[in-house]
Write an enzyme that holds these catalytic residues in place. Structure first.
Site, PDB file in Angstrom:
ATOM      1  N   LYS A 176    -101.262  49.658  24.377  1.00 27.87           N
ATOM      2  CA  LYS A 176    -100.724  49.586  23.011  1.00 27.87           C
ATOM      3  C   LYS A 176     -99.267  50.060  22.979  1.00 27.87           C
ATOM      4  O   LYS A 176     -98.814  50.732  23.912  1.00 27.87           O
ATOM      5  CB  LYS A 176    -101.602  50.412  22.069  1.00 27.87           C
ATOM      6  CG  LYS A 176    -101.777  51.859  22.462  1.00 27.87           C
ATOM      7  CD  LYS A 176    -102.998  52.478  21.766  1.00 27.87           C
ATOM      8  CE  LYS A 176    -103.030  53.979  21.985  1.00 27.87           C
ATOM      9  NZ  LYS A 176    -104.296  54.567  21.489  1.00 27.87           N
ATOM     10  N   TYR A 200     -70.835  67.647  15.836  1.00 29.35           N
ATOM     11  CA  TYR A 200     -71.030  67.614  14.383  1.00 29.35           C
ATOM     12  C   TYR A 200     -71.402  68.993  13.853  1.00 29.35           C
ATOM     13  O   TYR A 200     -72.244  69.689  14.421  1.00 29.35           O
ATOM     14  CB  TYR A 200     -72.162  66.657  14.026  1.00 29.35           C
ATOM     15  CG  TYR A 200     -71.760  65.202  14.023  1.00 29.35           C
ATOM     16  CD1 TYR A 200     -70.699  64.745  13.246  1.00 29.35           C
ATOM     17  CD2 TYR A 200     -72.472  64.284  14.787  1.00 29.35           C
ATOM     18  CE1 TYR A 200     -70.356  63.396  13.238  1.00 29.35           C
ATOM     19  CE2 TYR A 200     -72.134  62.935  14.780  1.00 29.35           C
ATOM     20  CZ  TYR A 200     -71.076  62.499  14.006  1.00 29.35           C
ATOM     21  OH  TYR A 200     -70.738  61.175  13.995  1.00 29.35           O
ATOM     22  N   MET A 244     -76.020  60.281  17.524  1.00 28.30           N
ATOM     23  CA  MET A 244     -76.797  59.041  17.637  1.00 28.30           C
ATOM     24  C   MET A 244     -76.675  58.428  19.027  1.00 28.30           C
ATOM     25  O   MET A 244     -77.654  57.944  19.597  1.00 28.30           O
ATOM     26  CB  MET A 244     -76.310  58.028  16.585  1.00 28.30           C
ATOM     27  CG  MET A 244     -77.140  56.759  16.534  1.00 28.30           C
ATOM     28  SD  MET A 244     -76.440  55.535  15.411  1.00 28.30           S
ATOM     29  CE  MET A 244     -76.681  56.336  13.830  1.00 28.30           C
ATOM     30  N   ARG A 255    -111.106  58.361  11.957  1.00 30.54           N
ATOM     31  CA  ARG A 255    -109.905  57.528  12.010  1.00 30.54           C
ATOM     32  C   ARG A 255    -110.292  56.058  11.974  1.00 30.54           C
ATOM     33  O   ARG A 255    -110.014  55.369  11.014  1.00 30.54           O
ATOM     34  CB  ARG A 255    -109.083  57.863  13.258  1.00 30.54           C
ATOM     35  CG  ARG A 255    -107.746  57.153  13.295  1.00 30.54           C
ATOM     36  CD  ARG A 255    -106.936  57.477  14.537  1.00 30.54           C
ATOM     37  NE  ARG A 255    -107.515  56.914  15.750  1.00 30.54           N
ATOM     38  CZ  ARG A 255    -106.882  56.862  16.918  1.00 30.54           C
ATOM     39  NH1 ARG A 255    -105.660  57.364  17.044  1.00 30.54           N
ATOM     40  NH2 ARG A 255    -107.467  56.338  17.973  1.00 30.54           N
TER      41      ARG A 255
HETATM   42  C1  PLP Z   1    -104.876  55.297  22.518  1.00 28.34           C
HETATM   43  C2  PLP Z   1    -106.327  55.171  22.759  1.00 28.34           C
HETATM   44  C3  PLP Z   1    -106.844  55.332  24.051  1.00 28.34           C
HETATM   45  C4  PLP Z   1    -106.006  55.819  25.202  1.00 28.34           C
HETATM   46  O1  PLP Z   1    -105.732  57.179  24.972  1.00 28.34           O
HETATM   47  P1  PLP Z   1    -104.912  58.074  26.021  1.00 28.34           P
HETATM   48  O2  PLP Z   1    -105.033  59.442  25.476  1.00 28.34           O
HETATM   49  O3  PLP Z   1    -103.517  57.564  25.994  1.00 28.34           O
HETATM   50  O4  PLP Z   1    -105.562  57.902  27.334  1.00 28.34           O
HETATM   51  C5  PLP Z   1    -108.194  55.081  24.251  1.00 28.34           C
HETATM   52  N1  PLP Z   1    -108.999  54.720  23.221  1.00 28.34           N
HETATM   53  C6  PLP Z   1    -108.534  54.586  21.958  1.00 28.34           C
HETATM   54  C7  PLP Z   1    -109.473  54.211  20.873  1.00 28.34           C
HETATM   55  C8  PLP Z   1    -107.192  54.825  21.681  1.00 28.34           C
HETATM   56  O5  PLP Z   1    -106.736  54.709  20.438  1.00 28.34           O
END
Ligand code: PLP
Length: 383
Positions: free
Chosen positions: A57, A278, A324, A156
């Protein structure tokens, strides 16, 4: 991989879609695909034959999902997880028809036909999503793959216990759905002492037994280190693949994956009393040698992330505020003239890990990685 897919999955500079050359860039991000493969092998070794997916992701935690996927595929990994449908569609174009691609956040209403056409497997998180996917399968006249996620105690994503009971009691609820996995996610896997882990594991077992029998999946990176009871049939690591420590209270069992070096844009000497950066938040209390580097919060370097760069093991503290596009370093610890324009200093590397940088910013390695900016020259090694 066709051009469109590589555009979708590769970050570019902000000036028209071409990757920025090493000579033109202000900073260089090195991504070691061999290290990602080594981390995958290390996790596999702990899993004792249990299958291991790769979580890609947010563009492979900012490192380039298509590159990471092809590295993992060479280790035999053929199950990928992304968060969003759009990420899944782009990843499908990059990896071709073979691997399973699961969409963790589920499908937004109306996106089912696109997801089915791309051969994606939604993670079904609600009764509504289940019904929509079932109807898509019926319309297409074939069964469709999916994972079913239950909420074992994180609040969640995933079906709440009452929802699990309801769909479990509904005739034909899973008609036309090929349940690849029943899964859940741990809220506190990086805190092995926490009773919440065991509570979630038991709740996961209770909930999944109400559903049609299917392989099970619970562990993220840290979950793998909670032991075999958490492994089930598929592990889903992300962060550990990218070198983030999955056992924050212990030495990192993974190898580092990224290096980040920024170029010196200019050097100068200032005298006592000079106001620096700054807000003049710092004044020189004596003569100071300074170097300005071409990296700043516009590159995702949090204003409070680690407050020093390194050169040959020598610490070069930031002076004044992070801008920046630049940061001013005190280089007085180096011999005069040692650093000049174009020289590279280390922000992440042997002297300062991703987790170190995160610790300074009061954040986690995950956020450092996914923030890393679009202006870097990205160099992939170890492929
Ligand atoms: C992001 C995620 C993972 C991977 O988690 P890590 O802590 O990066 O290994 C696995 N399962 C779900 C549902 C996630 O959202």
């Amino acid at each position: 991989m066709d051009d469109d897919a590589s555009h979708a999955l590769t970050r570019h500079d902000a000036t028209g879609g071409q990757p920025v050359s090493e000579a033109a860039a202000g900073a260089i991000l090195t991504i070691d695909l061999g290290a990602i493969r080594e981390n995958y092998r290390r996790l596999k070794a702990r899993l004792n034959g249990v299958r291991c997916a790769g979580v890609l992701k947010a563009d492979g935690y900012g490192l380039g999902a298509a590159h990471v996927a092809s590295a993992l595929a060479k280790e035999g990994c053929d199950i990928f997880f992304v968060a969003l449908t759009g990420e899944g569609i782009a990843l499908r174009e990059a990896v071709g028809p073979g691997p399973d691609i699961f969409v963790l956040n589920g499908l937004p209403p109306g996106s089912e036909p696109e997801a089915a056409a791309a051969g994606l497997c939604p993670v079904i998180n609600s009764a509504r999503q289940l019904k929509a996917w079932r109807e898509t399968a019926r319309r297409l006249g074939r069964s469709l793959p999916a994972a079913i996620q239950v909420d074992s105690g994180m609040a969640r994503l995933g079906m709440a216990p009452a929802e699990v009971e309801a769909v479990a009691g509904e005739a034909g609820a899973f008609d036309g759905i090929d349940i690849r996995f029943v899964m859940s996610h741990l809220a506190r896997a990086d805190e092995p002492q926490q009773a919440a882990n065991e509570t979630q594991r038991r709740e996961f077992d209770r909930l999944r037994k109400m559903l049609p029998a299917a392989p099970a999946s619970l562990a993220n990176s840290s979950g793998i280190f909670l032991g075999p009871a958490y492994h089930y049939d598929l592990a889903r690591p992300g962060a550990a693949l990218y070198g983030v420590n999955p056992t924050p209270r212990e030495p990192n069992p993974m190898v580092p994956v990224i290096g980040l070096r920024a170029k010196v844009a200019q050097t100068r000497q200032v005298g006592a009393g000079a106001g620096i950066g700054y807000g003049h938040t710092r004044h020189a209390d004596g003569p100071l040698d300074l170097a300005t580097i071409s990296l700043g919060y516009g590159d995702g370097w949090h204003r409070r992330a680690a407050s020093a760069a390194w050169f040959g093991g020598v610490r070069l503290p930031f002076v004044g505020r992070v801008s920046m596009d630049s940061i001013i370093l005190d280089i007085s610890a180096l011999p005069a003239g040692r650093l000049g324009e174009g020289d590279l200093v280390e922000l992440i590397g042997p002297s300062q890990s991703v987790d170190d940088a995160a610790g300074h910013a009061g954040t986690i390695g995950y956020e450092i990685l996914t923030s890393l900016g679009a202006r870097f020259h990205r160099r992939y090694i170890g492929s």
